[in-house]
Design an enzyme around this catalytic site. Structure first.
Site, PDB file in Angstrom:
ATOM      1  N   LYS A 117      72.236  14.215  48.695  1.00 26.44           N
ATOM      2  CA  LYS A 117      72.984  14.627  49.875  1.00 26.44           C
ATOM      3  C   LYS A 117      73.461  13.370  50.579  1.00 26.44           C
ATOM      4  O   LYS A 117      72.687  12.649  51.211  1.00 26.44           O
ATOM      5  CB  LYS A 117      72.111  15.462  50.811  1.00 26.44           C
ATOM      6  CG  LYS A 117      72.882  15.974  52.011  1.00 26.44           C
ATOM      7  CD  LYS A 117      72.076  17.005  52.774  1.00 26.44           C
ATOM      8  CE  LYS A 117      72.911  17.718  53.819  1.00 26.44           C
ATOM      9  NZ  LYS A 117      73.443  16.848  54.846  1.00 26.44           N
ATOM     10  N   LYS A 316      65.584  17.875  52.905  1.00 31.62           N
ATOM     11  CA  LYS A 316      65.821  16.668  53.697  1.00 31.62           C
ATOM     12  C   LYS A 316      64.612  15.735  53.639  1.00 31.62           C
ATOM     13  O   LYS A 316      63.463  16.179  53.591  1.00 31.62           O
ATOM     14  CB  LYS A 316      66.070  17.060  55.161  1.00 31.62           C
ATOM     15  CG  LYS A 316      67.325  17.908  55.364  1.00 31.62           C
ATOM     16  CD  LYS A 316      68.597  17.126  55.220  1.00 31.62           C
ATOM     17  CE  LYS A 316      69.014  16.452  56.507  1.00 31.62           C
ATOM     18  NZ  LYS A 316      69.614  17.354  57.471  1.00 31.62           N
ATOM     19  N   CYS A 413      69.122   2.642  92.823  1.00 30.19           N
ATOM     20  CA  CYS A 413      69.892   2.710  91.582  1.00 30.19           C
ATOM     21  C   CYS A 413      70.256   1.309  91.101  1.00 30.19           C
ATOM     22  O   CYS A 413      70.768   0.507  91.885  1.00 30.19           O
ATOM     23  CB  CYS A 413      71.159   3.542  91.804  1.00 30.19           C
ATOM     24  SG  CYS A 413      72.322   3.450  90.438  1.00 30.19           S
ATOM     25  N   CYS A 431      69.942   9.044  90.957  1.00 35.35           N
ATOM     26  CA  CYS A 431      70.604   8.180  91.927  1.00 35.35           C
ATOM     27  C   CYS A 431      71.333   9.088  92.907  1.00 35.35           C
ATOM     28  O   CYS A 431      71.959  10.066  92.514  1.00 35.35           O
ATOM     29  CB  CYS A 431      71.602   7.290  91.190  1.00 35.35           C
ATOM     30  SG  CYS A 431      72.916   6.643  92.228  1.00 35.35           S
ATOM     31  N   CYS A 437      78.658   5.663  92.911  1.00 41.15           N
ATOM     32  CA  CYS A 437      77.976   4.923  91.852  1.00 41.15           C
ATOM     33  C   CYS A 437      78.901   4.738  90.646  1.00 41.15           C
ATOM     34  O   CYS A 437      79.328   5.696  90.023  1.00 41.15           O
ATOM     35  CB  CYS A 437      76.715   5.672  91.429  1.00 41.15           C
ATOM     36  SG  CYS A 437      75.825   4.873  90.086  1.00 41.15           S
TER      37      CYS A 437
HETATM   38  S1  IVH Z   1      77.607  21.331  49.476  1.00 43.96           S
HETATM   39  C1  IVH Z   1      78.451  25.266  50.411  1.00 43.96           C
HETATM   40  N1  IVH Z   1      76.738  19.074  48.456  1.00 43.96           N
HETATM   41  O1  IVH Z   1      76.172  18.137  53.915  1.00 43.96           O
HETATM   42  C2  IVH Z   1      77.735  24.053  50.770  1.00 43.96           C
HETATM   43  N2  IVH Z   1      77.198  19.137  50.783  1.00 43.96           N
HETATM   44  O2  IVH Z   1      74.750  19.912  55.724  1.00 43.96           O
HETATM   45  C3  IVH Z   1      78.639  22.999  51.287  1.00 43.96           C
HETATM   46  N3  IVH Z   1      76.849  17.024  51.932  1.00 43.96           N
HETATM   47  O3  IVH Z   1      78.992  19.735  55.225  1.00 43.96           O
HETATM   48  C4  IVH Z   1      78.185  21.641  51.109  1.00 43.96           C
HETATM   49  N4  IVH Z   1      76.220  15.875  50.171  1.00 43.96           N
HETATM   50  O4  IVH Z   1      79.228  17.304  54.416  1.00 43.96           O
HETATM   51  C5  IVH Z   1      77.127  19.717  49.560  1.00 43.96           C
HETATM   52  N5  IVH Z   1      75.992  17.141  47.414  1.00 43.96           N
HETATM   53  C6  IVH Z   1      76.395  17.782  48.516  1.00 43.96           C
HETATM   54  C7  IVH Z   1      76.464  17.129  49.767  1.00 43.96           C
HETATM   55  C8  IVH Z   1      76.865  17.857  50.876  1.00 43.96           C
HETATM   56  C9  IVH Z   1      76.471  15.835  51.484  1.00 43.96           C
HETATM   57  C10 IVH Z   1      77.170  17.333  53.343  1.00 43.96           C
HETATM   58  C11 IVH Z   1      78.449  18.085  53.557  1.00 43.96           C
HETATM   59  C12 IVH Z   1      78.070  19.355  54.255  1.00 43.96           C
HETATM   60  C13 IVH Z   1      76.762  18.994  54.854  1.00 43.96           C
HETATM   61  C14 IVH Z   1      75.912  20.224  55.063  1.00 43.96           C
END
Ligand code: IVH
Length: 672
Positions: A117, A316, A413, A431, A437
């Site tokens: 991601k 994540k 302040c 403040c 300010c």
């Molecule tokens: S798929 C239908 N694949 O993460 C799902 N997103 O939190 C659409 N992102 O808006 C996203 N790497 O900007 C997908 N390998 C990946 C990704 C990815 C980064 C981002 C993307 C999305 C966001 C969602």
């Protein structure tokens, strides 16, 4: 103009060669020629196009250098909504996801495509007959900004697809980002020129892509990886996500080279573990890994809920924590006068950025954690949020400094010298200087200009500081009288950027009522409250005249906020500034409430899972004058029930309120 055949042929040859070298360099990372040789070829093509302008086509490699600046980005409505992802923060949550998928599909094991991601911003690319014709940001998922000229400058984005079987129309989606190296180089340059540094690669990438002048974007080393497709017509794609990705790569789009098909939860977990280990070695920032059900027919079967597909999840990485020392405690003054204590830290590298400050929130939090100057502390940074001090690390035998008390260190302040006070029921110290300010005035102006308020492109923090310090702008009303000359006199402001800024201010005059209300910066009136007020009152004058009772009668507006609003408009100074703003030509479309609609004044409650995003349905109902509230009462006219409706459904039955399924609600909308 007639172009000689020889010139046309040479241009075609140069196109092919440059596209090829570009692809080898930026996508495959296997260059065949030197940079100088590449530049020679490009220059030859530029010369040819200058002599014979008809040779300049949108897919020409010369089109990457950055076109003319624009005043504002156009809007792009996405043919298919750009969805977001649900998150899993632990193995258990990941296992839950796999179980949900299995159960919904009635299968014992599901294959997933696994990929990193990337931490950048989502962009949609539209190829018509294989030529890049449009690029847009995600925006709110339904509508984004047209950033075609800027995306053309990204070298790893092909201007033209190569290979066979390219669909007539192909929308590709992916992430635009900056590598660590690109980010550091950008900040090195910014530092050398005395400009403000970007806090992290993601912000830098977003800022770079949203430049009105594509020539600036062209100098930023942006990259892109593709991770999916949107709407496709006139062509066939493979039946799995992994297959589609391989096909995109075959057409020369840049696709990450370690997308793997893994089996079930255990396969997902192993992939995650691997990336947890190697994330630090990757040339770019990732904030987790993504798992997507590989078979597209199964994806369709699963569908999506409000904002995210049911067939994908982002696992994540946990927030990153680090140990460092508190060098001092500073105080910042916000828009509403709140004094926020901020720990000044010995710089530490956490989660991809160097952190030198972390918020301590307020005195209660300092007391709870007992943070003192000189202490060793744990600092946490998760995603894009402001770093915070989590706790103190006890060090035996070390003498500690005195306990910190913000009222003792700051009886007045730090910016304007007015006395500060703490309301009994509040944790924050404020403040009392109000508009006297400078800190509060600066924050108010920054808020007014911000993207979700009046959206004045280019009016950044540094500029606001200067405008207020030099007394060119005392309140937001003064913005609209700024001249190019006055702005050009500021530090690091060339004639051209001054003209751009004045043009952006000018452009912001045409706005919407809800943006304007939000921009005023009333306490506790954020974007969604502003939206409610705009809808309920239809114009500014009735809102200004409203009393506490009528405000409180609105669903979602409580007594405290109602009082803040009344107090704001009672203040003569505020009314003066509003007069000044309206006098300078700020305007918005008068919507009022549609009178003729059958739904006008009707109250709806939505419950359960709907196939259209809830916000979208809500907006459509509201556009017809209906109210959408959160709970069912005897005042509710209709309850719209999707799949698995909850207690609201039962309550509606109990009260004998008409219940609509999604289809009948749509039918009602159509009729109205
Ligand atoms: S798929 C239908 N694949 O993460 C799902 N997103 O939190 C659409 N992102 O808006 C996203 N790497 O900007 C997908 N390998 C990946 C990704 C990815 C980064 C981002 C993307 C999305 C966001 C969602």
């Amino acid at each position: 103009m007639k172009v000689p055949a020889a010139a046309r042929n040479r241009a075609r040859e140069l196109h092919a060669q440059l596209h090829e070298h570009n692809y080898r360099y930026y996508v495959l990372d296997e260059p065949l020629i030197s940079d100088a040789e590449y530049d020679d070829l490009l220059r030859e093509l530029q010369d040819l196009e200058e002599t014979y302008p008809p040779l300049t086509t949108p897919d020409s490699p010369t089109q990457r250098v950055g076109a003319e600046p624009v005043k504002a980005f156009g809007e792009v409505r996405h043919a298919l909504r750009m969805l977001s992802l649900d998150n899993a923060f632990s193995d258990d949550e990941l296992a839950d996801f796999d179980r949900r998928v299995q159960a919904a599909l009635g299968r014992a094991q599901v294959d997933y495509a696994a990929e990193p991601k990337l931490d950048g911003l989502a962009v949609s690319l539209l190829y018509e007959s294989g030529v890049l014709v449009r690029a847009a940001t995600r925006g709110d998922g339904s509508t984004g900004e047209d950033v075609t000229q800027n995306v053309r400058t990204i070298a790893s984005v092909p201007l033209k697809l190569e290979g066979s079987g390219v669909p007539d129309s192909l929308e590709v989606r992916g992430e635009v980002y900056l590598s660590h190296a690109g980010f550091h180089e950008l900040n090195r340059q910014a530092g050398a020129q005395g400009q403000k540094l970007f806090v992290n690669p993601r912000n830098a990438a977003a800022g770079s892509l949203r430049q009105l002048d594509p020539a600036i974007t062209a100098r930023r080393p942006l990259e892109m990886y593709c991770y999916g497709v949107g709407k496709v017509t006139g062509g066939k794609l493979p039946g799995t996500h992994s297959g589609v990705m391989a096909q995109l790569a075959g057409w020369r789009l840049r696709v990450y080279d370690d997308i793997r098909v893994v089996h079930g939860y255990s396969g997902c977990r192993a992939y995650y573990r691997h990336y947890e280990k190697i994330r630090g070695d990757l040339p770019f920032e990732i904030d987790g890994v993504v798992f997507k059900v590989d078979r597209l027919d199964l994806q369709d079967e699963l569908g999506h809920v409000a904002r995210a597909p049911r067939w994908a999840i982002a696992r994540k990485f946990p927030a990153q924590e680090c140990e460092t020392r508190v060098l001092g405690i500073d105080v910042q003054v916000g828009r509403t006068g709140a004094l926020t204590p901020v720990a000044r830290l010995e710089p530490v590298f956490v989660g991809g950025v160097t952190v030198t400050n972390a918020t301590l929130h307020n005195q209660d939090e300092i007391d709870r954690k007992d943070v003192r100057v000189g202490d060793t502390v744990i600092v946490r940074r998760a995603g894009d949020v402001i770093p915070e001090v989590v706790r103190v690390v006890p060090k035996r035998g070390r003498r500690r400094g005195p306990a910190y008390n913000i009222l003792a260190t700051h009886p007045v302040c730090p910016v304007c010298g007015s006395h500060v006070h703490k309301a009994a029921d509040e944790a924050v110290v404020r403040c009392s200087g109000g508009l006297f300010c400078a800190a509060q005035r600066k924050q108010a102006i920054k808020h007014f200009a911000s993207r979700r308020a009046m959206d004045i492109e280019g009016l950044g923090d540094k500029l606001v500081e200067q405008l207020v310090d030099r007394e060119l702008v005392n309140d937001v009303g003064d913005l609209y009288t700024l001249s190019v000359d006055a702005v050009a006199g500021l530090e690091r402001m060339a004639e051209k950027s001054a003209a751009n800024l004045v043009a952006a201010i000018e452009a912001s005059r045409q706005t919407t009522l809800e943006r304007f209300i939000h921009a005023l910066g009333m306490r506790e009136v954020g974007e969604s409250t502003a939206q409610i007020l705009a809808r309920e009152f239809g114009d500014l004058a009735p809102l200004m005249a409203a009393d506490v009772e009528s405000l409180q009668a609105i669903h979602d507006i409580g007594p405290v906020v109602a009082q803040y609003i009344v107090d704001f408009f009672a203040e003569a100074h505020n009314r003066g500034v509003i007069d000044k703003l309206l006098g300078s030509g700020i305007r918005w479309p008068r919507t009022g409430r549609p009178a003729g609609s059958k739904l006008a004044g009707k109250t709806f409650v939505l419950t359960g899972t709907l196939s259209v995003p809830r916000n979208e349905l809500k907006a459509r109902l509201q556009a017809l004058g209906a109210k959408v509230t959160g709970s069912v009462s005897k005042n509710t006219d209709y309850v719209v029930a999707g799949d698995n409706p909850g207690s609201k459904y039962d309550r509606a039955v109990e009260l004998g309120i008409e219940i609509l399924d999604e289809a009948s609600c749509m039918a009602l909308l159509e009729k109205s």
